[in-house]
Design a protein around this motif. Structure first.
Motif, PDB file in Angstrom:
ATOM      1  N   SER A 106       0.826  -1.236  -0.026  1.00 30.36           N
ATOM      2  CA  SER A 106      -0.213  -0.052   0.031  1.00 30.36           C
ATOM      3  C   SER A 106       0.814   1.159   0.104  1.00 30.36           C
ATOM      4  O   SER A 106       2.030   1.065   0.325  1.00 30.36           O
ATOM      5  CB  SER A 106      -0.921   0.139   1.194  1.00 30.36           C
ATOM      6  N   SER A 111      -6.112   4.368  -0.055  1.00 29.82           N
ATOM      7  CA  SER A 111      -7.072   3.004   0.529  1.00 29.82           C
ATOM      8  C   SER A 111      -6.808   1.839  -0.464  1.00 29.82           C
ATOM      9  O   SER A 111      -7.052   0.953   0.047  1.00 29.82           O
ATOM     10  CB  SER A 111      -8.359   3.585   0.760  1.00 29.82           C
ATOM     11  N   HIS A 112      -6.333   2.134  -1.627  1.00 29.99           N
ATOM     12  CA  HIS A 112      -6.211   0.891  -2.483  1.00 29.99           C
ATOM     13  C   HIS A 112      -4.829   0.060  -1.955  1.00 29.99           C
ATOM     14  O   HIS A 112      -3.821   0.557  -1.943  1.00 29.99           O
ATOM     15  CB  HIS A 112      -5.967   1.403  -3.885  1.00 29.99           C
ATOM     16  N   ARG A 397      -0.296   6.166  -7.820  1.00 26.09           N
ATOM     17  CA  ARG A 397      -1.380   5.363  -7.310  1.00 26.09           C
ATOM     18  C   ARG A 397      -2.250   5.033  -8.551  1.00 26.09           C
ATOM     19  O   ARG A 397      -2.825   3.836  -8.383  1.00 26.09           O
ATOM     20  CB  ARG A 397      -2.329   6.466  -6.392  1.00 26.09           C
ATOM     21  N   ILE A 401      -3.406   0.961  -8.831  1.00 25.76           N
ATOM     22  CA  ILE A 401      -4.669   0.398  -9.381  1.00 25.76           C
ATOM     23  C   ILE A 401      -4.660  -0.538 -10.694  1.00 25.76           C
ATOM     24  O   ILE A 401      -5.044  -1.519 -11.033  1.00 25.76           O
ATOM     25  CB  ILE A 401      -5.568   1.626  -9.798  1.00 25.76           C
ATOM     26  N   SER A 404      -3.679  -4.127  -9.526  1.00 26.06           N
ATOM     27  CA  SER A 404      -4.877  -4.756  -9.395  1.00 26.06           C
ATOM     28  C   SER A 404      -5.655  -5.205 -10.537  1.00 26.06           C
ATOM     29  O   SER A 404      -6.455  -6.554 -10.340  1.00 26.06           O
ATOM     30  CB  SER A 404      -5.750  -4.104  -8.171  1.00 26.06           C
TER      31      SER A 404
END
Length: 430
Positions: A106, A111-112, A397, A401, A404
């Motif tokens: 992280s 939050s991701h 960031r 994402i 994922s």
């Protein structure tokens, strides 16, 4: 006569020299390989050559009892597991170390979370955490049963002299200030003697590198809740923060911070330090208790301009050091050793001179560029995440994402970090 040591003490026994290298060579060699440095990398190389006909000597300055007492712990990647398994020592190591089956990565308060699992590598575990003493004891026990390996412990290298067909290494026992100096003659000297490598310096091999602005605080903690075989890597502007499970009840933290902040953290009493640690650690495992003293070391980047000279090869920290993010350091060294053993065994099978520059360059071509990629990647990660420059924050960031949402990308990054994307040495086949 020469002195060789076993189980940490010098004994006086005759050494039979092997055949001369060529008809024109007047002097015979005592060993095919002299490994300077009896740490994890040096012992792994000796272990990898157990079933060869190469005669090996290990020179180590620290007595075994002191070397085993070191309190370090390491993240062990799948590449290192495969190399130790091919040597035959993994079955001794595995029952004594802790696997981690999940990794959560992280970015500060973003939050991701990127989650990795064993299915991404098609393995039972993503990696392992091993204490220094466990690895060293297992390797020592294995090497003691290698009939082709002799120990010189504790001993130091006094001088090294290079000749066309061999190297002379002068050593002296550290058990007595009046101990005589003995000369070992070898086809190949291997520098496995750490970041301040005497072998590298004596051979005048230049390095490139820098000292980071950060220090790494290391400690063992006892969490209130079970860690669930999960390793955490969280990137903060001051530096990465890692949590590694070291046993069922203990975790290892590696907290990177600017030098002044790190010293201030070390100066806190235990209660105040744990309070600060909880702020950084989070509540996922409940309350924490310190289970070991804290210590810090400066983060450094170093890369040797050459890994080899005629009759000399560097491995591990003697050739490179990197930022601890991603736990690359020891694993890069184990891959060095695996590659060098592969090259030497192949050369021996073909009847080539293992100390020749022609043979050693194969090792350098294999490992130097792969290491350069890994060193560059860890440096990039630290620089990318250890800042608050808004465009870079947005870029990284978005990258989180993407990891994922694009499984092939996530798997490719994981395989690279686990050391599985490059060429793997073949030791059993040789």
């Amino acid at each position: 006569m020469t002195y060789f040591a076993a189980a940490g003490a010098f004994d006086m026994r005759p050494t039979t020299a092997v055949a001369p290298l060529s008809g024109s060579e007047e002097k015979a060699v005592d060993y095919d390989l002299v490994i300077v440095g009896g740490g994890i990398a040096g012992l792994t190389l000796a272990a990898a050559l157990k079933y060869s006909k190469l005669k090996v000597a290990i020179i180590e300055a620290q007595p075994h009892s002191e070397a085993v007492a070191k309190g370090q712990a390491y993240a062990i990647h799948q590449s290192s597991r495969r190399i130790w398994d091919s040597i035959g020592v993994w079955n001794t190591i595995e029952p004594q170390i802790q696997p981690f089956r999940r990794v959560c990565m992280s970015d500060a308060d973003f939050s991701h979370i990127v989650r990795f699992s064993p299915s991404d590598l098609r393995t039972d575990a993503l990696g392992y955490v091993a204490e220094h003493r466990v690895l060293l004891q297992a390797l020592m026990a294995f090497v003691r049963n290698c009939a082709n390996v002799e120990w010189h412990v504790p001993a130091r290298v006094i001088a090294k002299r290079d000749y066309r067909a061999y190297v002379e290494v002068d050593i002296q026992s550290l058990e007595s200030e009046a101990a005589p100096v003995h000369t070992l003659r070898t086809r190949l000297a291997v520098g496995a003697d750490g970041a301040m490598s005497q072998m590298r310096q004596q051979s005048q091999i230049q390095t490139r590198g820098k000292a980071y602005w950060q220090s790494c605080i290391v400690a063992t903690v006892r969490p209130e809740k079970f860690h669930g075989y999960t390793a955490y890597e969280r990137f903060w502007p001051s530096g990465p923060f890692a949590i590694l499970p070291i046993s069922d009840t203990l975790c290892r933290i590696v907290w990177t911070a600017p030098h002044a902040e790190a010293q201030a953290l070390l100066a806190l009493d235990d209660d105040a330090f744990v309070a600060r640690l909880m702020e950084r650690y989070g509540l996922q495992m409940g309350r924490l208790a310190l289970a070991s003293p804290r210590f810090a070391f400066p983060a450094r980047f170093m890369h040797a301009c050459n890994y080899v000279r005629s009759r000399l090869a560097l491995v591990g920290d003697a050739a490179h050091t990197c930022h601890p993010v991603g736990g690359q350091g020891l694993n890069l060294g184990i891959r060095d050793v695996g590659a060098l053993a592969h090259v030497l065994l192949a050369a021996q099978r073909k009847g080539e001179d293992i100390g020749s520059l022609k043979v050693l360059k194969r090792y350098e071509r294999w490992r130097r560029w792969e290491n350069m990629l890994s060193l560059g990647f860890t440096d990039l990660l630290n620089r990318l995440f250890s800042n608050q420059f808004l465009p870079l924050v947005l870029f990284r960031r978005m990258g989180f994402i993407a990891l994922s949402l694009i499984p092939p990308l996530k798997i490719a990054v994981l395989r690279f970090m686990a050391g599985l994307s490059g060429k793997m040495p073949l030791l059993r086949e040789l």
